[in-house]
Design an enzyme around this catalytic site. Structure first.
Site, PDB file in Angstrom:
ATOM      1  N   CYS A 162       0.806  -1.227   0.000  1.00 47.75           N
ATOM      2  CA  CYS A 162       0.000   0.000   0.000  1.00 47.75           C
ATOM      3  C   CYS A 162       0.846   1.289   0.000  1.00 47.75           C
ATOM      4  O   CYS A 162       1.394   1.650  -1.034  1.00 47.75           O
ATOM      5  CB  CYS A 162      -0.995  -0.038   1.159  1.00 47.75           C
ATOM      6  SG  CYS A 162      -2.347   1.129   0.924  1.00 47.75           S
ATOM      7  N   HIS A 169      -3.302  -5.277   2.662  1.00 48.63           N
ATOM      8  CA  HIS A 169      -2.846  -4.922   4.002  1.00 48.63           C
ATOM      9  C   HIS A 169      -2.901  -6.093   4.976  1.00 48.63           C
ATOM     10  O   HIS A 169      -3.526  -7.102   4.703  1.00 48.63           O
ATOM     11  CB  HIS A 169      -3.730  -3.830   4.572  1.00 48.63           C
ATOM     12  CG  HIS A 169      -3.124  -2.488   4.414  1.00 48.63           C
ATOM     13  ND1 HIS A 169      -1.902  -2.159   4.946  1.00 48.63           N
ATOM     14  CD2 HIS A 169      -3.573  -1.383   3.787  1.00 48.63           C
ATOM     15  CE1 HIS A 169      -1.642  -0.897   4.644  1.00 48.63           C
ATOM     16  NE2 HIS A 169      -2.630  -0.410   3.949  1.00 48.63           N
ATOM     17  N   ARG A 183     -12.544   6.533  -0.552  1.00 43.99           N
ATOM     18  CA  ARG A 183     -11.586   5.494  -0.147  1.00 43.99           C
ATOM     19  C   ARG A 183     -12.004   4.169  -0.738  1.00 43.99           C
ATOM     20  O   ARG A 183     -13.189   3.833  -0.776  1.00 43.99           O
ATOM     21  CB  ARG A 183     -11.540   5.358   1.377  1.00 43.99           C
ATOM     22  CG  ARG A 183     -10.849   6.503   2.065  1.00 43.99           C
ATOM     23  CD  ARG A 183     -10.366   6.088   3.443  1.00 43.99           C
ATOM     24  NE  ARG A 183      -9.113   5.360   3.399  1.00 43.99           N
ATOM     25  CZ  ARG A 183      -7.924   5.921   3.156  1.00 43.99           C
ATOM     26  NH1 ARG A 183      -7.812   7.194   2.928  1.00 43.99           N
ATOM     27  NH2 ARG A 183      -6.822   5.189   3.144  1.00 43.99           N
TER      28      ARG A 183
HETATM   29  N1  GLN Z   1      -1.774   6.928   1.876  1.00 41.03           N
HETATM   30  C1  GLN Z   1      -2.167   5.968   0.964  1.00 41.03           C
HETATM   31  C2  GLN Z   1      -3.607   6.003   0.500  1.00 41.03           C
HETATM   32  O1  GLN Z   1      -4.531   6.263   1.262  1.00 41.03           O
HETATM   33  C3  GLN Z   1      -1.769   4.610   1.526  1.00 41.03           C
HETATM   34  C4  GLN Z   1      -2.703   4.106   2.571  1.00 41.03           C
HETATM   35  C5  GLN Z   1      -2.279   2.846   3.212  1.00 41.03           C
HETATM   36  O2  GLN Z   1      -1.113   2.418   3.215  1.00 41.03           O
HETATM   37  N2  GLN Z   1      -3.272   2.221   3.824  1.00 41.03           N
HETATM   38  O3  GLN Z   1      -3.806   5.814  -0.667  1.00 41.03           O
END
Ligand code: GLN
Length: 242
Positions: free
Chosen positions: A94, A194, A128
């Site tokens: 990520c 993740h 998101r």
């Molecule tokens: N900052 C990045 C995003 O939101 C990565 C997020 C993360 O590693 N969960 O796209």
């Protein structure tokens, strides 16, 4: 036989227990009688990255990524690029994945200049992309399915010469539009998955281990492990997601 793992930025990029991926690889090596050393290399630490076989970079929020920019530019960036060019195996998750690309413009308009080690870029979006998801690995990597959890607002677009790690079966993946997930370049495996993704995807774990051992020793026969529970977990999650 020994495998040397370098955990980059464990102090900053450490969301959702991503570190479990290292424990998983460590165990799978140990069960096969292969020793494993893990070094942590933190923010501000200056250290040569030559001599490591496998690099792990976890995920972090936009804020965490911004904290790292100076350290990346001045210290770790050139070392990371050299290690990748030298055939080092990378697992990048990520925020750590996004850092391997050219840049990231966050949804708030902040511009992060990243490593440019792999040809892709990321742009923040209002929505998101979050949830459990699944993808099929590229044919060249054995085409197994991977189940995982994603949570990102960044949308990643791959450049030419970079193939996706996989094709989305369910979920968003790189950008929610083109059906790609993650990036594969040289021996780098980048993904939005993740948490400890490897324990419930043992074939993916072995793909990484095999890639690193092959590069270090020139050949690699991995003894099969008793993966009954792991496979059960994988299959059950896959059924639920689909
Ligand atoms: N900052 C990045 C995003 O939101 C990565 C997020 C993360 O590693 N969960 O796209």
């Amino acid at each position: 036989m020994e495998l040397k793992i370098c955990h980059l930025y464990p102090d900053v990029l450490n969301l959702y227990g991503d570190r479990g991926n290292i424990l998983c690889m460590q165990k799978r090596l140990e069960w096969r009688g292969i020793s494993c050393r893990v070094d942590q290399v933190r923010l501000g630490e200056r250290k040569s990255l030559a001599g490591y076989d496998l690099f792990f970079i976890g995920g972090g929020q936009d804020f965490d990524q911004e904290i790292l920019l100076e350290d990346l530019r001045r210290h770790k960036g050139p070392e990371i690029r050299a290690a990748l060019a030298d055939g080092g195996t990378f697992l990048c998750i990520c925020g750590g994945y996004q850092m391997m690309g050219h840049d990231y413009e966050t949804a708030d308009g902040a511009k992060c200049e990243f490593l440019g080690a792999i040809d892709f870029h990321t742009a923040g979006g209002a929505k998101r992309m979050i949830g459990n998801y699944a993808y099929r690995l590229d044919e060249e990597d054995g085409a197994g399915t991977v189940v995982g959890f994603e949570n990102h607002s960044g949308r990643t677009w791959l450049g030419s010469g970079v193939r996706p790690l996989g094709r989305v079966l369910k979920g968003y993946g790189n950008n929610g539009e083109d059906g790609t997930e993650g990036a594969r370049f040289e021996n780098a495996f980048c993904t939005y998955s993740h948490g400890p993704v490897l324990p419930k995807n043992p074939a993916f774990a072995d793909l990484l281990i095999r890639t690193a051992l092959l590069r270090r020793y020139g050949s690699c026969e991995l003894d099969p492990l008793e993966d009954g529970f792991e496979q059960l977990a994988h299959d059950r999650v896959l059924r639920r997601i689909r």
